[in-house]
Scaffold this motif. Structure first.
Motif, PDB file in Angstrom:
ATOM      1  N   PHE A  12       0.820  -1.220   0.000  1.00  0.00           N
ATOM      2  CA  PHE A  12       0.000   0.000   0.000  1.00  0.00           C
ATOM      3  C   PHE A  12       0.854   1.271   0.000  1.00  0.00           C
ATOM      4  CE2 PHE A  12      -2.459  -3.341   2.167  1.00  0.00           C
ATOM      5  CZ  PHE A  12      -3.421  -3.510   1.199  1.00  0.00           C
ATOM      6  N   ALA A  13       1.935   1.264  -0.751  1.00  0.00           N
ATOM      7  CA  ALA A  13       2.780   2.450  -0.879  1.00  0.00           C
ATOM      8  C   ALA A  13       2.093   3.448  -1.807  1.00  0.00           C
ATOM      9  CB  ALA A  13       4.147   2.054  -1.438  1.00  0.00           C
ATOM     10  N   ILE A  14       2.159   4.724  -1.423  1.00  0.00           N
ATOM     11  CA  ILE A  14       1.507   5.742  -2.271  1.00  0.00           C
ATOM     12  C   ILE A  14       2.480   6.846  -2.690  1.00  0.00           C
ATOM     13  CG2 ILE A  14      -0.844   5.368  -1.447  1.00  0.00           C
ATOM     14  CD1 ILE A  14      -0.401   7.778   0.446  1.00  0.00           C
ATOM     15  N   HIS A  15       3.770   6.674  -2.395  1.00  0.00           N
ATOM     16  CA  HIS A  15       4.752   7.693  -2.785  1.00  0.00           C
ATOM     17  C   HIS A  15       5.828   7.129  -3.720  1.00  0.00           C
ATOM     18  CE1 HIS A  15       3.044  10.589  -0.052  1.00  0.00           C
ATOM     19  NE2 HIS A  15       3.152   9.741   0.951  1.00  0.00           N
ATOM     20  N   ASP A  16       5.586   5.987  -4.277  1.00  0.00           N
ATOM     21  CA  ASP A  16       6.612   5.350  -5.111  1.00  0.00           C
ATOM     22  C   ASP A  16       6.112   5.139  -6.528  1.00  0.00           C
ATOM     23  OD1 ASP A  16       8.391   5.170  -2.967  1.00  0.00           O
ATOM     24  OD2 ASP A  16       7.585   3.244  -2.317  1.00  0.00           O
ATOM     25  N   GLY A  17       5.354   6.124  -7.041  1.00  0.00           N
ATOM     26  CA  GLY A  17       4.788   5.978  -8.379  1.00  0.00           C
ATOM     27  C   GLY A  17       3.279   6.120  -8.295  1.00  0.00           C
ATOM     28  N   PRO A  18       2.580   5.987  -9.428  1.00  0.00           N
ATOM     29  CA  PRO A  18       1.130   6.237  -9.447  1.00  0.00           C
ATOM     30  C   PRO A  18       0.332   5.166  -8.711  1.00  0.00           C
ATOM     31  CG  PRO A  18       1.902   5.432 -11.577  1.00  0.00           C
ATOM     32  CD  PRO A  18       3.133   5.669 -10.750  1.00  0.00           C
ATOM     33  N   GLY A  19      -0.790   5.597  -8.135  1.00  0.00           N
ATOM     34  CA  GLY A  19      -1.730   4.667  -7.532  1.00  0.00           C
ATOM     35  C   GLY A  19      -1.201   3.979  -6.284  1.00  0.00           C
ATOM     36  N   ILE A  20      -1.890   2.918  -5.922  1.00  0.00           N
ATOM     37  CA  ILE A  20      -1.474   2.112  -4.772  1.00  0.00           C
ATOM     38  C   ILE A  20      -0.504   1.041  -5.270  1.00  0.00           C
ATOM     39  CG2 ILE A  20      -2.268   0.481  -3.008  1.00  0.00           C
ATOM     40  CD1 ILE A  20      -4.931   2.017  -2.981  1.00  0.00           C
ATOM     41  N   ARG A  21       0.629   0.928  -4.567  1.00  0.00           N
ATOM     42  CA  ARG A  21       1.682   0.066  -5.077  1.00  0.00           C
ATOM     43  C   ARG A  21       2.231  -0.856  -3.991  1.00  0.00           C
ATOM     44  NH1 ARG A  21       2.561   2.303  -9.895  1.00  0.00           N
ATOM     45  NH2 ARG A  21       4.310   0.934 -10.398  1.00  0.00           N
ATOM     46  N   THR A  22       2.858  -1.908  -4.446  1.00  0.00           N
ATOM     47  CA  THR A  22       3.730  -2.696  -3.576  1.00  0.00           C
ATOM     48  C   THR A  22       5.162  -2.322  -3.954  1.00  0.00           C
ATOM     49  OG1 THR A  22       2.202  -4.549  -3.320  1.00  0.00           O
ATOM     50  CG2 THR A  22       4.548  -5.034  -3.059  1.00  0.00           C
ATOM     51  N   THR A  23       5.952  -1.955  -2.951  1.00  0.00           N
ATOM     52  CA  THR A  23       7.351  -1.620  -3.228  1.00  0.00           C
ATOM     53  C   THR A  23       8.237  -2.744  -2.702  1.00  0.00           C
ATOM     54  OG1 THR A  23       6.861   0.732  -3.059  1.00  0.00           O
ATOM     55  CG2 THR A  23       9.171   0.101  -2.944  1.00  0.00           C
ATOM     56  N   VAL A  24       9.044  -3.274  -3.605  1.00  0.00           N
ATOM     57  CA  VAL A  24       9.971  -4.357  -3.259  1.00  0.00           C
ATOM     58  C   VAL A  24      11.375  -3.757  -3.198  1.00  0.00           C
ATOM     59  CG1 VAL A  24      10.878  -6.609  -3.931  1.00  0.00           C
ATOM     60  CG2 VAL A  24       8.496  -6.005  -4.472  1.00  0.00           C
ATOM     61  N   PHE A  25      12.026  -3.909  -2.063  1.00  0.00           N
ATOM     62  CA  PHE A  25      13.346  -3.309  -1.847  1.00  0.00           C
ATOM     63  C   PHE A  25      14.432  -4.375  -2.031  1.00  0.00           C
ATOM     64  CE2 PHE A  25      12.172   0.858  -0.198  1.00  0.00           C
ATOM     65  CZ  PHE A  25      10.841   0.663   0.167  1.00  0.00           C
ATOM     66  N   LEU A  26      15.217  -4.214  -3.082  1.00  0.00           N
ATOM     67  CA  LEU A  26      16.301  -5.154  -3.356  1.00  0.00           C
ATOM     68  C   LEU A  26      17.559  -4.699  -2.617  1.00  0.00           C
ATOM     69  CD1 LEU A  26      14.216  -5.655  -5.682  1.00  0.00           C
ATOM     70  CD2 LEU A  26      16.161  -6.383  -7.069  1.00  0.00           C
ATOM     71  N   LYS A  27      18.256  -5.671  -2.045  1.00  0.00           N
ATOM     72  CA  LYS A  27      19.400  -5.330  -1.182  1.00  0.00           C
ATOM     73  C   LYS A  27      20.691  -5.262  -1.984  1.00  0.00           C
ATOM     74  CE  LYS A  27      21.105  -6.757   3.415  1.00  0.00           C
ATOM     75  NZ  LYS A  27      21.665  -5.466   3.748  1.00  0.00           N
ATOM     76  N   GLY A  28      21.511  -4.256  -1.642  1.00  0.00           N
ATOM     77  CA  GLY A  28      22.802  -4.072  -2.305  1.00  0.00           C
ATOM     78  C   GLY A  28      22.815  -2.822  -3.151  1.00  0.00           C
ATOM     79  N   CYS A  29      23.836  -1.990  -2.961  1.00  0.00           N
ATOM     80  CA  CYS A  29      23.945  -0.756  -3.739  1.00  0.00           C
ATOM     81  C   CYS A  29      25.418  -0.418  -3.920  1.00  0.00           C
ATOM     82  CB  CYS A  29      23.230   0.388  -3.022  1.00  0.00           C
ATOM     83  SG  CYS A  29      23.319   1.947  -3.930  1.00  0.00           S
ATOM     84  N   PRO A  30      25.823  -0.073  -5.149  1.00  0.00           N
ATOM     85  CA  PRO A  30      27.232   0.265  -5.386  1.00  0.00           C
ATOM     86  C   PRO A  30      27.591   1.682  -4.934  1.00  0.00           C
ATOM     87  CG  PRO A  30      26.004   0.365  -7.435  1.00  0.00           C
ATOM     88  CD  PRO A  30      25.034  -0.092  -6.387  1.00  0.00           C
ATOM     89  N   LEU A  31      26.583   2.473  -4.576  1.00  0.00           N
ATOM     90  CA  LEU A  31      26.865   3.834  -4.109  1.00  0.00           C
ATOM     91  C   LEU A  31      26.986   3.841  -2.581  1.00  0.00           C
ATOM     92  CD1 LEU A  31      25.761   4.333  -7.012  1.00  0.00           C
ATOM     93  CD2 LEU A  31      24.942   6.545  -6.181  1.00  0.00           C
ATOM     94  N   ASP A  32      27.476   4.940  -2.087  1.00  0.00           N
ATOM     95  CA  ASP A  32      27.670   5.093  -0.650  1.00  0.00           C
ATOM     96  C   ASP A  32      27.326   6.542  -0.280  1.00  0.00           C
ATOM     97  OD1 ASP A  32      28.431   4.677   1.949  1.00  0.00           O
ATOM     98  OD2 ASP A  32      30.571   4.943   1.569  1.00  0.00           O
ATOM     99  N   CYS A  33      26.055   6.902  -0.494  1.00  0.00           N
ATOM    100  CA  CYS A  33      25.626   8.290  -0.273  1.00  0.00           C
ATOM    101  C   CYS A  33      25.696   8.633   1.220  1.00  0.00           C
ATOM    102  CB  CYS A  33      24.199   8.483  -0.762  1.00  0.00           C
ATOM    103  SG  CYS A  33      23.946   8.049  -2.489  1.00  0.00           S
ATOM    104  N   TRP A  34      26.190   9.800   1.499  1.00  0.00           N
ATOM    105  CA  TRP A  34      26.314  10.236   2.897  1.00  0.00           C
ATOM    106  C   TRP A  34      24.956  10.313   3.584  1.00  0.00           C
ATOM    107  CZ3 TRP A  34      30.432  14.346   4.446  1.00  0.00           C
ATOM    108  CH2 TRP A  34      31.683  13.962   3.936  1.00  0.00           C
ATOM    109  N   TRP A  35      23.905  10.553   2.811  1.00  0.00           N
ATOM    110  CA  TRP A  35      22.567  10.772   3.371  1.00  0.00           C
ATOM    111  C   TRP A  35      21.677   9.543   3.229  1.00  0.00           C
ATOM    112  CZ3 TRP A  35      24.741  13.333  -0.795  1.00  0.00           C
ATOM    113  CH2 TRP A  35      24.335  12.870  -2.044  1.00  0.00           C
TER     114      TRP A  35
END
Ligand code: SF4
Length: 262
Positions: A12-35
């Protein structure tokens, strides 16, 4: 059976694109953002995170990240099919950086395409051109993060050059993909008039109009402590209303449609 590593499935995500969504978070990122607002998504493997939130007993560790098959994730996604259909929603793949698991991501996107489920990819675009070319035709909407245009500053604050990110963005636009820019607003780091002007010039060249402004909120900070990771922003405060309004106005004056939040 293709497997991957995820660290959350948000319904029920509503800030990750249009309409009501399921957001799947994949683990691992090549960046290292300070924030980084999802520090538990940076390392590719499951890891322990000290408890203390959500009613967990202080001192206990909870595992973050789990291996799942494409079929198992699709079964979760399909449970909310009715909500996608009624709201014009769908599924968003986020992270971490989803492009860092291209086989898993391709399997999930193909599964959604087969079911007629709308897909969005929340990405920073840091991947080889070959991976982007393979994934792009499977994605309905790109939510593309742009942080800093000056490459030296980008390297300082994210750990990588933005050359590949900008080249992939150009490729996506030129090949007709639907792209919405997401700009994480980090005061004193990327809210300078110089960065805003450079970003505006680039997006104007590309013919992109919409920018989602995502103000840094700082509520992720406890996670750094729980993961034993340093918080390099120190005492940096989230942007106030005046800063958000200034940046929004600057971008709107450049001809962009700006939405605060996703
Ligand atoms: S790209 Fe996103 S997930 Fe990766 S380090 Fe930056 S903020 Fe975190």
């Amino acid at each position: 059976m293709t497997q991957g590593t995820i660290f959350d499935i948000k319904k029920f995500a509503i800030h990750d694109g249009p309409g009501i969504r399921t957001t799947v978070f994949l683990k691992g990122c090549p960046l290292d953002c300070w924030w980084c607002h999802n520090p538990e998504g940076r390392r590719p493997e499951p890891e322990p995170m000290a408890a203390g939130l959500n009613g967990d007993a202080p001192g206990d560790a909870v595992p973050v990240g789990t291996h799942m098959s494409v079929d198992a994730v699709m079964a979760e996604i399909e449970k909310d099919r009715l909500f996608y259909d009624e709201s014009g929603g769908g599924v968003t793949f986020s992270g971490g950086e989803p492009l860092a698991q291209p086989d898993f991501l391709a399997g999930l996107l193909t599964g959604c395409r087969g079911q007629g489920i709308h897909t969005a990819l929340d990405t920073t675009g840091y991947a080889t051109p070959e991976i982007v070319a393979r994934i792009a035709p499977l994605v309905d909407l790109f939510l593309y993060d742009l942080k800093l245009i000056d490459d030296r500053q980008h390297q300082t604050f994210t750990g990588v050059s933005n050359a590949r990110i900008l080249a992939n963005l150009c490729h996506l636009v030129k090949t007709g993909r639907t792209v919405v820019i997401r700009f994480p607003l980090i005061p004193q780091i990327n809210d300078t008039s110089e960065n805003l002007a450079q970003m505006g010039a680039l997006l104007t060249d590309l013919g992109l109009q919409r920018i989602d402004l995502l103000p840094f909120h700082g509520i992720h900070r406890q996670k750094y402590h729980r993961l034993g990771q340093p918080d390099r922003l120190g005492n940096l405060e989230p942007p106030g209303e005046a800063t958000i309004a200034r940046v929004k106005n600057d971008l709107e004056n450049g001809g962009f449609t700006v939405q605060v939040g996703g």
